[in-house]
Design a protein around this motif. Structure first.
Motif, PDB file in Angstrom:
ATOM      1  N   LEU A   1     -13.393 -20.818  36.328  1.00 44.06           N
ATOM      2  CA  LEU A   1     -13.480 -22.064  37.098  1.00 44.06           C
ATOM      3  C   LEU A   1     -12.358 -22.132  38.131  1.00 44.06           C
ATOM      4  N   GLU A   2     -11.151 -21.716  37.740  1.00 43.54           N
ATOM      5  CA  GLU A   2     -10.027 -21.722  38.674  1.00 43.54           C
ATOM      6  C   GLU A   2     -10.339 -20.875  39.899  1.00 43.54           C
ATOM      7  N   GLU A   3     -10.992 -19.737  39.698  1.00 44.64           N
ATOM      8  CA  GLU A   3     -11.334 -18.865  40.824  1.00 44.64           C
ATOM      9  C   GLU A   3     -12.274 -19.571  41.798  1.00 44.64           C
ATOM     10  N   ARG A   4     -13.247 -20.307  41.266  1.00 43.16           N
ATOM     11  CA  ARG A   4     -14.170 -21.048  42.143  1.00 43.16           C
ATOM     12  C   ARG A   4     -13.435 -22.138  42.922  1.00 43.16           C
ATOM     13  N   VAL A   5     -12.524 -22.842  42.241  1.00 38.87           N
ATOM     14  CA  VAL A   5     -11.779 -23.929  42.886  1.00 38.87           C
ATOM     15  C   VAL A   5     -10.847 -23.388  43.979  1.00 38.87           C
ATOM     16  N   ILE A   6     -10.159 -22.277  43.703  1.00 40.72           N
ATOM     17  CA  ILE A   6      -9.275 -21.682  44.717  1.00 40.72           C
ATOM     18  C   ILE A   6     -10.087 -21.247  45.932  1.00 40.72           C
ATOM     19  N   ASP A   7     -11.262 -20.689  45.693  1.00 39.84           N
ATOM     20  CA  ASP A   7     -12.134 -20.287  46.803  1.00 39.84           C
ATOM     21  C   ASP A   7     -12.487 -21.505  47.660  1.00 39.84           C
ATOM     22  N   GLU A   8     -12.880 -22.590  47.009  1.00 37.21           N
ATOM     23  CA  GLU A   8     -13.244 -23.810  47.742  1.00 37.21           C
ATOM     24  C   GLU A   8     -12.054 -24.377  48.523  1.00 37.21           C
TER      25      GLU A   8
ATOM     26  N   PRO B   1      -9.445 -11.837  43.582  1.00 35.05           N
ATOM     27  CA  PRO B   1     -10.067 -12.681  44.617  1.00 35.05           C
ATOM     28  C   PRO B   1      -9.185 -13.875  44.998  1.00 35.05           C
ATOM     29  N   ASN B   2      -8.491 -14.463  44.020  1.00 30.79           N
ATOM     30  CA  ASN B   2      -7.586 -15.581  44.336  1.00 30.79           C
ATOM     31  C   ASN B   2      -6.461 -15.111  45.240  1.00 30.79           C
ATOM     32  N   ARG B   3      -5.871 -13.968  44.920  1.00 23.18           N
ATOM     33  CA  ARG B   3      -4.776 -13.458  45.750  1.00 23.18           C
ATOM     34  C   ARG B   3      -5.266 -13.212  47.176  1.00 23.18           C
TER      35      ARG B   3
ATOM     36  N   GLY C   1      -0.968 -19.302  37.038  1.00 26.59           N
ATOM     37  CA  GLY C   1      -1.719 -18.078  36.807  1.00 26.59           C
ATOM     38  C   GLY C   1      -2.777 -17.784  37.852  1.00 26.59           C
ATOM     39  N   ALA C   2      -2.805 -18.537  38.919  1.00 24.48           N
ATOM     40  CA  ALA C   2      -3.854 -18.343  39.936  1.00 24.48           C
ATOM     41  C   ALA C   2      -3.841 -16.935  40.518  1.00 24.48           C
ATOM     42  N   VAL C   3      -2.660 -16.309  40.567  1.00 19.02           N
ATOM     43  CA  VAL C   3      -2.556 -14.978  41.188  1.00 19.02           C
ATOM     44  C   VAL C   3      -3.059 -13.858  40.287  1.00 19.02           C
TER      45      VAL C   3
END
Length: 194
Positions: A60-67, A89-91, A83-85
């Motif tokens: 879910l975090e990956e989707r939110v960072i993308d948005e 894909p987040n990085r 931990g987002a990094v």
């Protein structure tokens, strides 16, 4: 000119506190990715971790960072979760779509700030200092890889940190020169671009 400034760093490194003040100084909107996640989850992150595990949270975090990094409207300051990094894909989204500032802290400095914290799921362990050292060893290279600038957080005040970030953004041409909000800069060797 910069549209989105993202802050990365370990838990307790000041991303939310610094981010709010930085947004005020820039006249930008402030968004905390963890708060967005908790709204989507309908529960605290710690409770979600306990019920569903970390991989489901990171999805879910990956989707939110993308948005959030696809944002193209008014100026935005984004505080990311510690931990987002961890996900490539987040990085990539952070590095390619935003100007990333790594708020760099030592595990010992973070332990002093967080030793009574009961909300951060990864620190609810018998030896939080050891856990912070492990997190630092794992994540520090990823923060450095993602960031355009690094700023050490062991400074006496949030306003000094914000001034240092603004100075770095201005020197890099990310902000207009001579703006009122870019004043009283702190400077020092710890603000080396990466």
């Amino acid at each position: 000119m910069v549209s989105v400034v993202s802050l990365v760093g370990l838990p307790g490194g000041g991303k939310t506190t610094v981010g709010r003040q930085l947004a005020r100084r820039l006249g930008a909107r402030f968004v905390d990715a963890d708060h967005v996640l908790e709204e989507r989850l309908g529960m605290p992150i710690r409770a979600f971790f306990e019920q569903h595990g970390e991989p489901a949270f990171r999805d879910l975090e990956e989707r939110v960072i993308d948005e959030l990094t696809a944002h193209t409207g008014e100026p935005l300051v984004l505080a990311t979760g510690g931990g987002a990094v961890l996900r490539a894909p987040n990085r990539a989204h952070l590095r390619d779509r935003t100007t990333v500032v790594y708020l760099r802290s030592t595990p010992e400095e973070l332990f002093r700030r967080l030793r009574h914290d009961t909300q951060r799921p990864l620190l609810q362990v018998a030896d939080p200092l050891s856990r912070l050292r492990d997190l630092h060893a794992q994540r520090h290279p990823l923060y450095e890889q993602t960031a355009h600038f690094c700023v050490d957080t062991g400074r006496p005040s949030v306003s000094m940190l914000v001034g240092l970030i603004l100075s770095q953004l201005e020197q890099a041409g990310c902000l207009p020169h001579g703006e009122d909000h870019v004043g009283d800069h702190a400077s020092g060797p710890s603000a080396a671009p990466t």
